[in-house]
Design a protein around this motif. Structure first.
Motif, PDB file in Angstrom:
ATOM      1  N   LEU A   9       0.860  -1.178   0.000  1.00 46.99           N
ATOM      2  CA  LEU A   9       0.000   0.000   0.000  1.00 46.99           C
ATOM      3  C   LEU A   9       0.895   1.226   0.000  1.00 46.99           C
ATOM      4  O   LEU A   9       1.745   1.383   0.876  1.00 46.99           O
ATOM      5  CB  LEU A   9      -0.901   0.009   1.236  1.00 46.99           C
ATOM      6  N   THR A  10       0.753   2.078  -1.012  1.00 43.56           N
ATOM      7  CA  THR A  10       1.571   3.276  -1.111  1.00 43.56           C
ATOM      8  C   THR A  10       0.725   4.512  -0.856  1.00 43.56           C
ATOM      9  O   THR A  10      -0.472   4.540  -1.142  1.00 43.56           O
ATOM     10  CB  THR A  10       2.220   3.395  -2.504  1.00 43.56           C
ATOM     11  N   ALA A  11       1.358   5.512  -0.293  1.00 47.62           N
ATOM     12  CA  ALA A  11       0.716   6.800  -0.091  1.00 47.62           C
ATOM     13  C   ALA A  11       1.619   7.879  -0.682  1.00 47.62           C
ATOM     14  O   ALA A  11       2.825   7.854  -0.451  1.00 47.62           O
ATOM     15  CB  ALA A  11       0.485   7.052   1.403  1.00 47.62           C
ATOM     16  N   PRO A  12       1.045   8.802  -1.500  1.00 45.29           N
ATOM     17  CA  PRO A  12      -0.383   8.957  -1.791  1.00 45.29           C
ATOM     18  C   PRO A  12      -0.989   7.728  -2.473  1.00 45.29           C
ATOM     19  O   PRO A  12      -0.302   6.997  -3.174  1.00 45.29           O
ATOM     20  CB  PRO A  12      -0.421  10.162  -2.735  1.00 45.29           C
ATOM     21  N   PHE A  13      -2.290   7.546  -2.232  1.00 43.26           N
ATOM     22  CA  PHE A  13      -2.978   6.370  -2.755  1.00 43.26           C
ATOM     23  C   PHE A  13      -3.171   6.495  -4.260  1.00 43.26           C
ATOM     24  O   PHE A  13      -3.586   7.551  -4.757  1.00 43.26           O
ATOM     25  CB  PHE A  13      -4.338   6.224  -2.070  1.00 43.26           C
ATOM     26  N   PRO A  14      -2.877   5.449  -5.027  1.00 42.58           N
ATOM     27  CA  PRO A  14      -2.977   5.528  -6.501  1.00 42.58           C
ATOM     28  C   PRO A  14      -4.414   5.410  -6.986  1.00 42.58           C
ATOM     29  O   PRO A  14      -4.920   4.321  -7.192  1.00 42.58           O
ATOM     30  CB  PRO A  14      -2.133   4.340  -6.967  1.00 42.58           C
ATOM     31  N   TYR A  15      -5.055   6.556  -7.188  1.00 37.03           N
ATOM     32  CA  TYR A  15      -6.430   6.504  -7.676  1.00 37.03           C
ATOM     33  C   TYR A  15      -6.742   7.740  -8.502  1.00 37.03           C
ATOM     34  O   TYR A  15      -7.104   8.793  -7.975  1.00 37.03           O
ATOM     35  CB  TYR A  15      -7.422   6.397  -6.509  1.00 37.03           C
ATOM     36  N   ARG A  16      -6.546   7.651  -9.813  1.00 38.68           N
ATOM     37  CA  ARG A  16      -6.956   8.674 -10.775  1.00 38.68           C
ATOM     38  C   ARG A  16      -6.536  10.090 -10.378  1.00 38.68           C
ATOM     39  O   ARG A  16      -7.328  11.021 -10.412  1.00 38.68           O
ATOM     40  CB  ARG A  16      -8.467   8.616 -10.999  1.00 38.68           C
ATOM     41  N   ASP A  17      -5.306  10.226  -9.989  1.00 40.07           N
ATOM     42  CA  ASP A  17      -4.737  11.533  -9.704  1.00 40.07           C
ATOM     43  C   ASP A  17      -3.326  11.533 -10.247  1.00 40.07           C
ATOM     44  O   ASP A  17      -2.565  10.584 -10.024  1.00 40.07           O
ATOM     45  CB  ASP A  17      -4.726  11.795  -8.199  1.00 40.07           C
ATOM     46  N   ILE A  18      -2.961  12.602 -10.958  1.00 42.34           N
ATOM     47  CA  ILE A  18      -1.694  12.568 -11.682  1.00 42.34           C
ATOM     48  C   ILE A  18      -0.497  12.423 -10.751  1.00 42.34           C
ATOM     49  O   ILE A  18       0.540  11.899 -11.129  1.00 42.34           O
ATOM     50  CB  ILE A  18      -1.555  13.816 -12.570  1.00 42.34           C
ATOM     51  N   VAL A  19      -0.623  12.896  -9.492  1.00 43.79           N
ATOM     52  CA  VAL A  19       0.472  12.719  -8.548  1.00 43.79           C
ATOM     53  C   VAL A  19       0.481  11.300  -8.013  1.00 43.79           C
ATOM     54  O   VAL A  19       1.496  10.603  -8.005  1.00 43.79           O
ATOM     55  CB  VAL A  19       0.361  13.745  -7.406  1.00 43.79           C
ATOM     56  N   ALA A  20      -0.679  10.850  -7.560  1.00 44.54           N
ATOM     57  CA  ALA A  20      -0.758   9.527  -6.961  1.00 44.54           C
ATOM     58  C   ALA A  20      -0.493   8.422  -7.971  1.00 44.54           C
ATOM     59  O   ALA A  20      -0.009   7.358  -7.618  1.00 44.54           O
ATOM     60  CB  ALA A  20      -2.121   9.330  -6.301  1.00 44.54           C
ATOM     61  N   VAL A  21      -0.832   8.651  -9.235  1.00 46.94           N
ATOM     62  CA  VAL A  21      -0.622   7.624 -10.248  1.00 46.94           C
ATOM     63  C   VAL A  21       0.859   7.341 -10.459  1.00 46.94           C
ATOM     64  O   VAL A  21       1.236   6.330 -11.041  1.00 46.94           O
ATOM     65  CB  VAL A  21      -1.330   8.036 -11.563  1.00 46.94           C
ATOM     66  N   SER A  22       1.735   8.201  -9.971  1.00 48.34           N
ATOM     67  CA  SER A  22       3.167   7.933 -10.057  1.00 48.34           C
ATOM     68  C   SER A  22       3.528   6.605  -9.411  1.00 48.34           C
ATOM     69  O   SER A  22       4.547   6.002  -9.757  1.00 48.34           O
ATOM     70  CB  SER A  22       3.965   9.061  -9.384  1.00 48.34           C
ATOM     71  N   SER A  23       2.698   6.123  -8.497  1.00 48.73           N
ATOM     72  CA  SER A  23       2.982   4.839  -7.855  1.00 48.73           C
ATOM     73  C   SER A  23       2.989   3.700  -8.857  1.00 48.73           C
ATOM     74  O   SER A  23       3.624   2.664  -8.626  1.00 48.73           O
ATOM     75  CB  SER A  23       1.964   4.563  -6.747  1.00 48.73           C
TER      76      SER A  23
END
Length: 554
Positions: free
Chosen positions: A437-451
């Protein structure tokens, strides 16, 4: 050189910068790693639970490009997915232009005319716009090669129909594993062009039909054999989307988009760009700009050479592609009118409900390249007797293509890549194929999608909950409350977790089999770390630039 100039901003830091400014490129990078990983580890290439664990996703409904991923595998393995993505985007422009040049030379256009047509197609507003985020659509080698095959099948008929059908089938399979949508649109364009040709050559239909039927039969058999497995997964496999994946009549060509430049053009008055920004869809899909000079040149070519059957068929098919691109209801200056368009009837056909109408513009630009090449070739031929005709041809093409010049360089974005994930020693501490589980959480956000890029950069060492994909809506997940809390926390910094909610969140961590939690640097990293410390009742370990909870056991 033109391709490199367009992508030069990304090439200044190719390991962390990429062409584009939306989340889709990072999803494409994940796909570039998944295909070689699935092949080398004996996983199914069409489904995966490495994203959205444990339900996973059906890749056949997503924009993955397995053919490109296998071709670029050596670069992905040695230099990483970001570099591999930039290589593919850079090559896409050049390969599209070269394939268009090849098709035009096959049609016996002059070298100069073929070069002009190749430039128009390979660096068209469609290509420039889609390069902002859609790798599967900018790898547009297929339309020119399809034109070549259709012309050989219907007009020349010089080769064995079985062999030609085999080659056509292999070409369709290659495009299926690059972009199913461009393949489907290509079938529509080919059917339209052949039907229009049949109207102008009704006396030749009976004699040519048997050859065409054998070619199509051979192509269909070849495609059916090679695509049976992935198609069965797509239509009968798990995690299939229900309903239409995109809103209807949204990603369409506005009537004014043909004459108003967008922010992607070098010559673009601010007032015109302001209007273009009001069109439905998004900048990556606002790709119908022609400019008044090109429209005049195309009109002249049609008027001057209408007696040529190639011009008649090409112009009418191009007109039909432009009408299809406008969707089922006419849009004018960002407003949807009540005027129905032919696409309203076509879209009811199977599979076409998921096609975005504006993407037919790739076939329009190819057909426009044919008309420009015909005009230049004929005027150049006249120039052999009159030098002024050659000068007129060169000037006309220059003036027509000048408004289409793209804004150089293309926009580029930077992907955040924590040292932890780029260090093989540190990331190797994560148990193989365990869930992270990574934070920020990967859910349709250009920053979080970096995961997704972090996971791909690690060589798919671990699985993740969440992600960025097309599937059932709402998505199947075992961590709905945890995703909501982390998504809100990562976007606003507000932690609304109450003590009463902690037991439910712990149950979701257990249901998802989370073994490792990683908090990466960010504006709300301290609050995210505090949440996990309360959930797990212990402090994290400091590993390079991240915070890690190892051996999570809720």
């Amino acid at each position: 050189m033109i391709s490199i100039a367009l992508c030069r901003t990304a090439w200044l830091h190719p390991g962390t910068s990429y062409v584009g400014n939306i989340a889709d490129p990072q999803e494409s990078m994940w796909f570039l790693e998944w295909t070689p990983f699935s092949v080398s580890h004996a996983h199914s290439p069409w489904t995966s639970d490495f994203m959205n664990y444990p339900h996973g996703l059906n890749l056949m409904w997503n924009t993955f490009t397995p053919l490109a991923a296998l071709v670029i595998w050596p670069i992905t393995a040695t230099l990483g997915v970001v570099v591999a993505y930039n290589v593919l985007i850079t090559l896409a422009f050049a390969s599209a232009a070269w394939c268009a040049w090849l098709a035009l030379r096959y049609l016996r256009m002059s070298p100069g005319a073929s070069f002009a047509g190749g430039l128009l197609y390979g660096f068209s507003p469609y290509m420039i716009g889609q390069a902002g985020g859609h790798l599967h659509l900018v790898l547009a080698f297929f339309p020119p090669l399809l034109l070549l095959c259709v012309y050989e099948t219907v007009i020349r008929q010089r080769h064995s129909p079985v062999l030609l059908g085999l080659l056509l089938g292999l070409l369709c399979v290659a495009e299926f594993f690059t972009s199913e949508e461009l393949l489907l649109d290509g079938v529509v364009a080919a059917v339209c062009s052949v039907a229009i040709l049949a109207l102008f050559a009704r006396d030749a239909v009976a004699s040519r039909l048997p050859y065409v039927a054998r070619v199509i039969g051979s192509a269909v058999v070849t495609s059916a054999v090679l695509l049976a497995w992935p198609l069965s997964v797509q239509f009968f496999g798990p995690e299939r989307p229900i309903g239409v994946n995109h809103p209807k009549n949204t990603y369409v060509a506005d009537l004014l988009s043909f004459v108003l430049p967008t922010q992607n053009q070098l010559i673009a008055p601010s007032a015109a760009v302001a209007h273009a920004n009001g069109f439905s869809g998004n900048p990556a899909e606002t790709t119908a700009y022609l400019g008044i000079p090109l429209i005049i040149l195309l009109g002249f070519a049609v008027w001057r050479y209408w007696r040529t059957r190639l011009v008649r068929v090409t112009s009418l098919t191009a007109l039909l592609m432009a009408v299809f691109a406008m969707g089922s209801r006419l849009h004018v200056d960002g407003r949807t009118t009540s005027i129905p368009l032919p696409w309203a009837a076509v879209v009811r056909l199977p599979l076409l409900s998921d096609a975005l109408p504006v993407r037919f513009m790739v076939y329009f630009y190819l057909l426009a390249a044919v008309l420009v090449a015909v005009c230049v070739s004929r005027l150049s031929a006249s120039g052999a007797r009159d030098a002024r005709a050659s000068m007129v041809a060169a000037a006309a093409v220059t003036v027509a293509l000048l408004p289409l010049l793209p804004h150089v360089p293309l926009p580029a974005s930077t992907v955040t890549l924590p040292q932890f994930f780029s260090s093989s020693r540190d990331v190797s501490q994560i148990p193989v194929e365990s869930t992270v589980l990574t934070a920020p959480f990967p859910y349709r956000d250009i920053v979080a999608v970096s995961s997704l890029v972090w996971q791909a950069q690690s060589g798919m060492r671990y699985k993740i909950v969440g992600g960025y994909w097309i599937g059932p809506d709402p998505p199947h997940t075992v961590t709905p409350q945890l995703e909501r809390v982390l998504t809100d926390l990562g976007s606003t910094g507000v932690d609304e977790t109450t003590p009463a909610l902690l037991p439910a969140l712990r149950l979701e961590l257990r249901a998802a089999c989370i073994r490792t939690i990683v908090v990466t640097p960010g504006p709300y990293a301290a609050r995210e770390a505090d949440l996990f410390a309360r959930l797990l009742n212990r402090a994290p370990a400091h590993e390079l630039d991240v915070l890690v909870w190892w051996n999570v056991n809720v």
